[in-house]
Design a protein around this motif. Structure first.
Motif, PDB file in Angstrom:
ATOM      1  N   GLU A 102       1.612 -60.314  63.280  1.00 39.05           N
ATOM      2  CA  GLU A 102       0.704 -60.639  64.341  1.00 39.05           C
ATOM      3  C   GLU A 102      -0.536 -60.354  64.414  1.00 39.05           C
ATOM      4  N   ARG A 103      -0.849 -61.487  64.835  1.00 41.28           N
ATOM      5  CA  ARG A 103      -3.108 -61.578  64.803  1.00 41.28           C
ATOM      6  C   ARG A 103      -3.374 -60.082  65.195  1.00 41.28           C
ATOM      7  N   PHE A 104      -4.158 -60.019  64.883  1.00 39.85           N
ATOM      8  CA  PHE A 104      -5.169 -58.538  65.179  1.00 39.85           C
ATOM      9  C   PHE A 104      -6.131 -59.290  66.592  1.00 39.85           C
ATOM     10  N   THR A 105      -6.107 -58.439  67.255  1.00 39.44           N
ATOM     11  CA  THR A 105      -7.031 -58.704  68.334  1.00 39.44           C
ATOM     12  C   THR A 105      -7.537 -57.689  69.475  1.00 39.44           C
ATOM     13  N   GLN A 106      -8.466 -57.883  70.229  1.00 45.45           N
ATOM     14  CA  GLN A 106      -9.199 -56.651  71.270  1.00 45.45           C
ATOM     15  C   GLN A 106      -7.869 -55.393  72.144  1.00 45.45           C
ATOM     16  N   ALA A 107      -7.276 -57.122  72.589  1.00 39.47           N
ATOM     17  CA  ALA A 107      -5.633 -56.355  73.084  1.00 39.47           C
ATOM     18  C   ALA A 107      -5.030 -54.859  72.622  1.00 39.47           C
ATOM     19  N   THR A 108      -4.910 -54.897  70.788  1.00 37.00           N
ATOM     20  CA  THR A 108      -4.246 -54.499  69.357  1.00 37.00           C
ATOM     21  C   THR A 108      -5.264 -53.692  70.093  1.00 37.00           C
ATOM     22  N   ALA A 109      -6.758 -53.791  69.301  1.00 37.73           N
ATOM     23  CA  ALA A 109      -7.030 -52.269  69.860  1.00 37.73           C
ATOM     24  C   ALA A 109      -6.840 -51.597  70.565  1.00 37.73           C
ATOM     25  N   ARG A 110      -6.987 -51.844  71.598  1.00 36.14           N
ATOM     26  CA  ARG A 110      -7.134 -51.354  72.260  1.00 36.14           C
ATOM     27  C   ARG A 110      -5.871 -50.400  73.009  1.00 36.14           C
TER      28      ARG A 110
ATOM     29  N   GLY B  93       8.816 -43.844  62.286  1.00 36.16           N
ATOM     30  CA  GLY B  93       7.411 -45.016  62.931  1.00 36.16           C
ATOM     31  C   GLY B  93       8.064 -46.033  63.607  1.00 36.16           C
ATOM     32  N   ASP B  94       7.088 -46.223  64.159  1.00 36.51           N
ATOM     33  CA  ASP B  94       6.715 -48.099  65.134  1.00 36.51           C
ATOM     34  C   ASP B  94       5.571 -48.995  63.637  1.00 36.51           C
ATOM     35  N   VAL B  95       6.834 -49.480  63.640  1.00 34.66           N
ATOM     36  CA  VAL B  95       6.326 -50.096  62.121  1.00 34.66           C
ATOM     37  C   VAL B  95       5.583 -51.669  62.764  1.00 34.66           C
ATOM     38  N   ARG B  96       4.330 -51.790  62.750  1.00 31.34           N
ATOM     39  CA  ARG B  96       3.292 -53.073  62.866  1.00 31.34           C
ATOM     40  C   ARG B  96       2.649 -54.315  61.511  1.00 31.34           C
ATOM     41  N   LEU B  97       3.312 -55.148  61.311  1.00 31.48           N
ATOM     42  CA  LEU B  97       2.355 -55.323  60.318  1.00 31.48           C
ATOM     43  C   LEU B  97       1.377 -56.727  60.589  1.00 31.48           C
ATOM     44  N   ILE B  98      -0.045 -56.388  60.527  1.00 27.14           N
ATOM     45  CA  ILE B  98      -1.039 -57.447  61.729  1.00 27.14           C
ATOM     46  C   ILE B  98      -2.049 -57.396  60.542  1.00 27.14           C
ATOM     47  N   SER B  99      -2.122 -59.236  61.145  1.00 27.67           N
ATOM     48  CA  SER B  99      -2.924 -59.556  60.594  1.00 27.67           C
ATOM     49  C   SER B  99      -3.910 -59.787  61.030  1.00 27.67           C
ATOM     50  N   LEU B 100      -5.750 -59.824  60.588  1.00 25.14           N
ATOM     51  CA  LEU B 100      -6.880 -60.197  60.951  1.00 25.14           C
ATOM     52  C   LEU B 100      -7.008 -61.578  61.286  1.00 25.14           C
ATOM     53  N   GLY B 101      -6.635 -62.556  60.257  1.00 26.83           N
ATOM     54  CA  GLY B 101      -7.230 -63.890  60.943  1.00 26.83           C
ATOM     55  C   GLY B 101      -5.488 -64.734  59.953  1.00 26.83           C
ATOM     56  N   ASP B 102      -6.431 -66.760  59.868  1.00 28.21           N
ATOM     57  CA  ASP B 102      -5.878 -66.913  59.254  1.00 28.21           C
ATOM     58  C   ASP B 102      -6.804 -67.417  58.123  1.00 28.21           C
ATOM     59  N   TYR B 103      -6.317 -66.263  57.246  1.00 29.19           N
ATOM     60  CA  TYR B 103      -7.606 -66.193  55.957  1.00 29.19           C
ATOM     61  C   TYR B 103      -6.795 -65.453  54.630  1.00 29.19           C
ATOM     62  N   VAL B 104      -6.836 -65.875  53.225  1.00 26.61           N
ATOM     63  CA  VAL B 104      -6.177 -64.803  52.475  1.00 26.61           C
ATOM     64  C   VAL B 104      -7.326 -63.710  51.808  1.00 26.61           C
ATOM     65  N   LEU B 105      -7.259 -62.202  52.195  1.00 31.67           N
ATOM     66  CA  LEU B 105      -7.571 -61.438  51.407  1.00 31.67           C
ATOM     67  C   LEU B 105      -6.921 -60.706  49.657  1.00 31.67           C
ATOM     68  N   ASN B 106      -7.379 -60.290  49.259  1.00 34.45           N
ATOM     69  CA  ASN B 106      -6.771 -59.248  47.818  1.00 34.45           C
ATOM     70  C   ASN B 106      -5.709 -58.602  48.365  1.00 34.45           C
ATOM     71  N   GLY B 107      -5.687 -57.393  49.870  1.00 32.72           N
ATOM     72  CA  GLY B 107      -5.354 -56.337  49.964  1.00 32.72           C
ATOM     73  C   GLY B 107      -6.235 -56.585  51.318  1.00 32.72           C
ATOM     74  N   GLY B 108      -5.172 -54.902  52.054  1.00 34.95           N
ATOM     75  CA  GLY B 108      -5.185 -55.113  52.845  1.00 34.95           C
ATOM     76  C   GLY B 108      -5.964 -53.968  53.860  1.00 34.95           C
ATOM     77  N   GLU B 109      -7.606 -53.411  52.334  1.00 38.77           N
ATOM     78  CA  GLU B 109      -8.196 -52.065  52.230  1.00 38.77           C
ATOM     79  C   GLU B 109      -9.538 -52.752  53.475  1.00 38.77           C
ATOM     80  N   VAL B 110      -9.758 -53.817  53.719  1.00 38.05           N
ATOM     81  CA  VAL B 110     -10.843 -54.818  54.600  1.00 38.05           C
ATOM     82  C   VAL B 110     -10.173 -55.150  55.407  1.00 38.05           C
ATOM     83  N   ALA B 111      -9.034 -54.767  55.847  1.00 41.54           N
ATOM     84  CA  ALA B 111      -8.802 -55.277  56.721  1.00 41.54           C
ATOM     85  C   ALA B 111      -8.384 -54.154  57.654  1.00 41.54           C
TER      86      ALA B 111
END
Ligand code: 5OB
Length: 229
Positions: free
Chosen positions: A91-99, A129-147
């Motif tokens: 799912e897309r990460f937004t300010q609402a997700t952050a909040r 726990g409650d699992v969430r798969l979260i995307s920063l946006g529609d582009y590719v990274l090499n791994g989850g660290e920067v996200a």
């Protein structure tokens, strides 16, 4: 808030020791612990990946080290955490997700590398726990660290006390669904460019109206998608 991060590149998260989040850690508002996934392996080569069943390119992260890491982290904390796996398929990460996530007492981030993590890890994590798969946006990274770095910063700054002046949290892009208005400071004329005279007028109503208008103009121009919803 307690935050655990599991990664095969734990030193990437050294950057969380500086600036506002670093301060929040020294004052105890944030308790961030970074874990090396390889510490949960038992072979000489500290192997975390293997070839994919069914064939194909790349490597898949093995489930066993993930299971041991999650057991270790969740076992030592009482509340059921939110377990986040950054993923371009999430799912897309937004300010609402952050909040929303800033209100959770315990977040666990699992950073995938290679072509992904064995799918059974997500099913198992859902038992803890409650699992969430979260995307920063529609582009590719090499791994989850920067996200994860981006998410921890966006979430951490919303924890009460982390940002010194809480007013600086409200007048920002995305907090009211619009982009931020432009900012100016002295000198009033710089290299022939004038700051908007209304901002020097002392008329607070006129300043507020001008800023609102600028927010709308910018949003229409740069992010019409935000006005559509
Ligand atoms: N691309 N968000 C956008 C992401 C991403 C890639 C990731 C994780 C989150 O890992 C490869």
């Amino acid at each position: 808030m307690r935050i655990d991060v599991v990664s095969i590149f734990p030193t990437i998260f050294d950057a969380l020791e500086v600036s506002l989040l670093g301060k929040a850690r020294t004052t105890g508002l944030l308790d961030v612990r970074v874990h090396d996934l390889r510490d949960y392996t038992h072979d000489r080569h500290r192997t975390v990946d293997d070839t994919p069943y069914g064939g194909g390119a790349g490597m898949v992260m093995k489930p066993e080290p993930w299971g041991e890491a999650l057991d270790d982290i969740v076992g030592e904390v009482d509340q059921r955490p939110v377990i986040i796996f950054p993923s371009p398929a999430g799912e897309r990460f937004t300010q609402a997700t952050a909040r929303e996530l800033s209100a959770a007492p315990h977040l666990v981030f699992g950073c995938g590398r290679y072509e992904g993590i064995d799918e059974r890890v997500f099913d198992y994590a859902a038992e803890l726990g409650d699992v969430r798969l979260i995307s920063l946006g529609d582009y590719v990274l090499n791994g989850g660290e920067v996200a994860v770095m981006a998410m921890v910063e966006a979430i951490g700054r919303l924890i009460p006390g982390v940002v010194g002046n809480p007013e600086s949290l409200v007048e920002e892009s995305h907090e009211d669904g619009l982009l931020e208005y432009p900012s100016y400071t002295k000198p009033s004329v710089w290299r022939g460019r004038e700051a908007p005279p209304v901002l020097l007028s002392g008329n607070h109503g006129a300043v507020a109206a001008w800023r609102r208008e600028q927010q709308l103009v910018r949003t229409r121009e740069r992010r019409p998608d935000l006005l559509a919803d």
